[in-house]
Enzyme design. Structure first.
Site, PDB file in Angstrom:
ATOM      1  N   ARG A  74       5.093   1.274  12.106  1.00 24.97           N
ATOM      2  CA  ARG A  74       6.395   0.765  12.588  1.00 24.97           C
ATOM      3  C   ARG A  74       6.749   1.506  13.927  1.00 24.97           C
ATOM      4  O   ARG A  74       7.821   0.967  14.474  1.00 24.97           O
ATOM      5  CB  ARG A  74       7.294   1.548  11.576  1.00 24.97           C
ATOM      6  CG  ARG A  74       8.705   1.189  11.609  1.00 24.97           C
ATOM      7  CD  ARG A  74       9.459   2.101  10.626  1.00 24.97           C
ATOM      8  NE  ARG A  74       9.619   1.713   9.298  1.00 24.97           N
ATOM      9  CZ  ARG A  74       9.530   2.724   8.121  1.00 24.97           C
ATOM     10  NH1 ARG A  74       9.726   3.819   8.360  1.00 24.97           N
ATOM     11  NH2 ARG A  74       9.461   2.122   7.156  1.00 24.97           N
ATOM     12  N   TYR A  75       6.136   2.483  14.257  1.00 24.28           N
ATOM     13  CA  TYR A  75       6.456   3.180  15.651  1.00 24.28           C
ATOM     14  C   TYR A  75       5.137   3.155  16.474  1.00 24.28           C
ATOM     15  O   TYR A  75       4.213   2.990  15.794  1.00 24.28           O
ATOM     16  CB  TYR A  75       6.839   4.761  15.127  1.00 24.28           C
ATOM     17  CG  TYR A  75       8.056   4.980  14.279  1.00 24.28           C
ATOM     18  CD1 TYR A  75       9.327   4.727  14.685  1.00 24.28           C
ATOM     19  CD2 TYR A  75       7.772   5.598  13.265  1.00 24.28           C
ATOM     20  CE1 TYR A  75      10.404   5.051  13.778  1.00 24.28           C
ATOM     21  CE2 TYR A  75       8.942   5.900  12.275  1.00 24.28           C
ATOM     22  CZ  TYR A  75      10.009   5.555  12.557  1.00 24.28           C
ATOM     23  OH  TYR A  75      11.043   5.928  11.575  1.00 24.28           O
ATOM     24  N   ARG A  78       2.566   5.938  16.375  1.00 20.14           N
ATOM     25  CA  ARG A  78       1.931   6.706  14.946  1.00 20.14           C
ATOM     26  C   ARG A  78       1.777   5.666  13.946  1.00 20.14           C
ATOM     27  O   ARG A  78       2.676   4.772  13.844  1.00 20.14           O
ATOM     28  CB  ARG A  78       2.768   7.912  14.589  1.00 20.14           C
ATOM     29  CG  ARG A  78       4.290   7.607  14.406  1.00 20.14           C
ATOM     30  CD  ARG A  78       5.003   9.137  14.694  1.00 20.14           C
ATOM     31  NE  ARG A  78       6.331   8.895  14.205  1.00 20.14           N
ATOM     32  CZ  ARG A  78       7.428   8.551  14.981  1.00 20.14           C
ATOM     33  NH1 ARG A  78       7.056   8.161  16.124  1.00 20.14           N
ATOM     34  NH2 ARG A  78       8.507   8.676  14.389  1.00 20.14           N
ATOM     35  N   CYS A  87      -1.302   9.513  -7.715  1.00 19.26           N
ATOM     36  CA  CYS A  87      -0.708  11.139  -7.397  1.00 19.26           C
ATOM     37  C   CYS A  87      -1.100  11.886  -8.833  1.00 19.26           C
ATOM     38  O   CYS A  87      -1.214  11.527  -9.911  1.00 19.26           O
ATOM     39  CB  CYS A  87       0.766  11.009  -7.505  1.00 19.26           C
ATOM     40  SG  CYS A  87       1.301   9.924  -5.954  1.00 19.26           S
ATOM     41  N   CYS A  91       6.602  11.595  -9.451  1.00 17.49           N
ATOM     42  CA  CYS A  91       8.031  11.886  -9.203  1.00 17.49           C
ATOM     43  C   CYS A  91       9.030  10.774  -9.901  1.00 17.49           C
ATOM     44  O   CYS A  91       8.829   9.401  -9.431  1.00 17.49           O
ATOM     45  CB  CYS A  91       8.408  12.380  -7.926  1.00 17.49           C
ATOM     46  SG  CYS A  91       6.857  13.402  -7.207  1.00 17.49           S
ATOM     47  N   CYS A  94      10.467   8.297  -7.064  1.00 17.07           N
ATOM     48  CA  CYS A  94       9.352   8.061  -6.032  1.00 17.07           C
ATOM     49  C   CYS A  94       9.982   6.964  -5.137  1.00 17.07           C
ATOM     50  O   CYS A  94      10.246   5.858  -5.798  1.00 17.07           O
ATOM     51  CB  CYS A  94       7.974   7.813  -6.587  1.00 17.07           C
ATOM     52  SG  CYS A  94       6.749   7.428  -5.122  1.00 17.07           S
ATOM     53  N   ARG A  96       8.155   5.223  -3.423  1.00 15.91           N
ATOM     54  CA  ARG A  96       6.989   3.852  -3.696  1.00 15.91           C
ATOM     55  C   ARG A  96       6.609   3.800  -4.965  1.00 15.91           C
ATOM     56  O   ARG A  96       5.493   3.474  -5.260  1.00 15.91           O
ATOM     57  CB  ARG A  96       5.737   4.301  -2.735  1.00 15.91           C
ATOM     58  CG  ARG A  96       5.871   4.598  -1.508  1.00 15.91           C
ATOM     59  CD  ARG A  96       4.806   4.075  -0.667  1.00 15.91           C
ATOM     60  NE  ARG A  96       5.000   4.105   0.868  1.00 15.91           N
ATOM     61  CZ  ARG A  96       4.495   5.358   1.657  1.00 15.91           C
ATOM     62  NH1 ARG A  96       4.108   6.313   1.305  1.00 15.91           N
ATOM     63  NH2 ARG A  96       4.924   5.110   3.102  1.00 15.91           N
ATOM     64  N   ASP A 262      15.924   7.589  -1.103  1.00 15.71           N
ATOM     65  CA  ASP A 262      15.518   6.266  -0.856  1.00 15.71           C
ATOM     66  C   ASP A 262      16.092   5.345  -1.965  1.00 15.71           C
ATOM     67  O   ASP A 262      16.244   5.870  -3.108  1.00 15.71           O
ATOM     68  CB  ASP A 262      14.078   5.899  -0.459  1.00 15.71           C
ATOM     69  CG  ASP A 262      13.965   6.464   0.839  1.00 15.71           C
ATOM     70  OD1 ASP A 262      14.561   6.215   1.733  1.00 15.71           O
ATOM     71  OD2 ASP A 262      12.525   6.944   0.946  1.00 15.71           O
ATOM     72  N   ASP A 299      15.909   6.976   5.750  1.00 14.03           N
ATOM     73  CA  ASP A 299      15.195   5.869   6.082  1.00 14.03           C
ATOM     74  C   ASP A 299      15.483   4.620   5.840  1.00 14.03           C
ATOM     75  O   ASP A 299      16.139   4.268   4.532  1.00 14.03           O
ATOM     76  CB  ASP A 299      13.832   5.668   4.984  1.00 14.03           C
ATOM     77  CG  ASP A 299      12.448   5.756   5.913  1.00 14.03           C
ATOM     78  OD1 ASP A 299      12.438   4.780   6.650  1.00 14.03           O
ATOM     79  OD2 ASP A 299      11.615   6.569   5.839  1.00 14.03           O
ATOM     80  N   LYS A 306      13.698   6.082  10.551  1.00 16.39           N
ATOM     81  CA  LYS A 306      14.258   7.249  10.183  1.00 16.39           C
ATOM     82  C   LYS A 306      15.615   7.262  11.231  1.00 16.39           C
ATOM     83  O   LYS A 306      15.332   7.405  12.347  1.00 16.39           O
ATOM     84  CB  LYS A 306      13.622   8.196  10.051  1.00 16.39           C
ATOM     85  CG  LYS A 306      12.424   8.298   8.769  1.00 16.39           C
ATOM     86  CD  LYS A 306      11.677   9.304   8.637  1.00 16.39           C
ATOM     87  CE  LYS A 306      10.640   9.244   7.618  1.00 16.39           C
ATOM     88  NZ  LYS A 306       9.619   8.227   8.207  1.00 16.39           N
TER      89      LYS A 306
HETATM   90  C1  LIG Z   1       8.228   8.358   8.066  1.00 19.62           C
HETATM   91  C2  LIG Z   1       7.488   7.233   8.798  1.00 19.62           C
HETATM   92  C3  LIG Z   1       6.428   7.916   9.793  1.00 19.62           C
HETATM   93  C4  LIG Z   1       6.658   9.463  10.403  1.00 19.62           C
HETATM   94  O1  LIG Z   1       8.003   9.474  10.794  1.00 19.62           O
HETATM   95  P1  LIG Z   1       7.910  10.825  11.801  1.00 19.62           P
HETATM   96  O2  LIG Z   1       9.591  10.937  12.043  1.00 19.62           O
HETATM   97  O3  LIG Z   1       7.255  11.024  12.793  1.00 19.62           O
HETATM   98  O4  LIG Z   1       7.652  12.011  10.764  1.00 19.62           O
HETATM   99  C5  LIG Z   1       5.934   6.992  10.330  1.00 19.62           C
HETATM  100  N1  LIG Z   1       5.749   5.770  10.076  1.00 19.62           N
HETATM  101  C6  LIG Z   1       6.354   5.152   9.000  1.00 19.62           C
HETATM  102  C7  LIG Z   1       6.227   3.863   8.677  1.00 19.62           C
HETATM  103  C8  LIG Z   1       7.225   6.124   8.404  1.00 19.62           C
HETATM  104  O5  LIG Z   1       7.811   5.741   7.344  1.00 19.62           O
HETATM  105  S1  SF4 Z   2       6.932  10.832  -4.272  1.00 14.09           S
HETATM  106 FE1  SF4 Z   2       5.682   9.241  -4.952  1.00 14.09          FE
HETATM  107  S2  SF4 Z   2       3.847   9.175  -3.580  1.00 14.09           S
HETATM  108 FE2  SF4 Z   2       5.008  11.140  -3.262  1.00 14.09          FE
HETATM  109  S3  SF4 Z   2       3.874  12.647  -4.859  1.00 14.09           S
HETATM  110 FE3  SF4 Z   2       5.874  11.703  -5.803  1.00 14.09          FE
HETATM  111  S4  SF4 Z   2       5.011  10.038  -7.125  1.00 14.09           S
HETATM  112 FE4  SF4 Z   2       3.341  10.594  -5.353  1.00 14.09          FE
END
Ligand SMILES: *Cc1c(COP(=O)(O)O)cnc(C)c1O
Ligand code: SF4
Length: 335
Positions: A74-75, A78, A87, A91, A94, A96, A262, A299, A306
């Site tokens: 996305r960025y 990175r 996991c 959680c 979560c 995801r 989220d 996010d 973010k």
């Molecule tokens: C959160 C996230 C990151 C990391 O973001 P930082 O601000 O550098 O911690 C990188 N890529 C994606 C897709 C993310 O959701």
């Molecule tokens: S937030 Fe989701 S991905 Fe992260 S440890 Fe908990 S269950 Fe696993």
């Protein structure tokens, strides 16, 4: 309706979303406390079956930025590399939750990257000279064996433009004995610098064993940061946040992000308002050292990244500015 015919909501939750807790976390729960902050994070709850209209299966828009399986880019500098979709705990909030868990009726595909998927993901990273940092996430990548962790670290470090390898994990608190000396040794490699970001939400998660696991990582020369999710009923008080952030700094873990929750499905009972979050980070600012201050972030739904949410401490006043001090008073400032 007879008692027998009544559908069991918890069974329904377990069918829809993965459920697991580790012995280390189970041992922390006070069964006499109906509001136990550890139980609230891991014990399924019938309220998870209520999906609010604005809650999304892919709340942070991972899918919109996935060029090859397992990579979210996305960025420019990175990307995420999602190695496993399982996991040690699940959680209940979560982000995801529609993706993580063992294969099931709801999630027929195992999301763990195959050898071929991993080759393709690494080939993509290699083809993008702008990628300076690779963030290993999932799922929890600390479930991988030390041998796999070493292999991935070495392959990433061999890519000339990848300078930073960042592991996002909950294992050092939820299953601290998994942080073996072998695993820790596998994190470091010539050619890239490793960071570990710990997901932790309550000071009680920082047990003696968690302290020892964190010490093994930091003593090996790997800096640690922490990310915390702001959760109603778990850490939504200035006292709880202060205790957690101080607890982290005391064991050499720098609080990095405090995430606004989220909008994953069935999580609204955990959600604080933005105004509540802003008041809490303001209170934390007043109470604790700068070392104990995470950045409060959202996010943005849809994959827009973010954004910081703390209420601004600078405002325009006539021709000049006013700046808010830690106690909330506005002080004039001439530019
Ligand atoms: C959160 C996230 C990151 C990391 O973001 P930082 O601000 O550098 O911690 C990188 N890529 C994606 C897709 C993310 O959701
Ligand atoms: S937030 Fe989701 S991905 Fe992260 S440890 Fe908990 S269950 Fe696993």
């Amino acid at each position: 309706m007879s008692a027998k015919a009544k559908p069991d909501p918890l069974a329904e939750v377990a069918e829809r979303y993965a459920v697991a807790i580790t012995p280390a976390m189970d041992a922390l729960i006070d069964p006499a406390d109906p509001h136990d902050p550890i139980a609230a994070q891991f014990h399924p709850d019938a309220r998870e079956l209520q999906t609010a209209p604005d809650e999304l299966a892919d709340p942070i828009g991972d899918d919109a930025h996935t060029p090859v399986k397992g990579v979210v880019h996305r960025y420019p500098d990175r990307c995420l590399l999602k190695l496993v979709h399982v996991c040690p705990v699940y959680c209940r909030f979560c982000f995801r939750r529609e993706m993580v868990g063992p294969p099931s009726h709801e999630r027929p595909r195992d999301g763990t990257l195959s050898g071929e998927d991993l080759d393709a993901a690494l080939a993509y990273i290699e083809s993008q000279p702008g990628i300076w940092e690779v963030i290993l996430t999932g799922g929890d990548p600390f479930l991988l064996s030390a041998r796999r962790v070493r292999e991935i670290t070495q392959r990433l470090a061999a890519i000339a433009h990848v300078k930073i390898i960042r592991w996002h994990t909950r294992v050092p608190v939820v299953d601290p004995l998994r942080v073996t000396p072998d695993l820790v040794a596998a994190l470091r490699c010539e050619g890239a610098t490793t960071y570990v970001v710990l997901h932790t939400n309550h000071v009680r998660e920082l047990t003696e064993q968690a302290h020892a696991a964190i010490a093994r990582i930091v003593d090996a020369g790997v800096p640690m940061l922490a990310q915390t999710v702001l959760l109603k009923g778990v850490n939504d008080s200035a006292e709880a946040l202060e205790a957690l952030m101080r607890g982290l700094v005391e064991v050499r873990v720098k609080p990095y992000y405090l995430h606004h929750l989220d909008k994953a499905p069935g999580t609204s009972h955990f959600r604080c308002s933005v105004a509540e979050g802003q008041a809490l980070v303001q209170a934390l600012h007043q109470r604790a050292s700068g070392l104990a201050q995470p950045t409060y972030v959202l996010d943005i739904p849809g994959g827009h990244g973010k954004a910081p949410l703390a209420s601004p401490s600078l405002r325009e006043s006539n021709e000049d500015y006013e700046v808010r001090d830690r106690d909330g008073a506005w002080r004039p400032y001439k530019d």
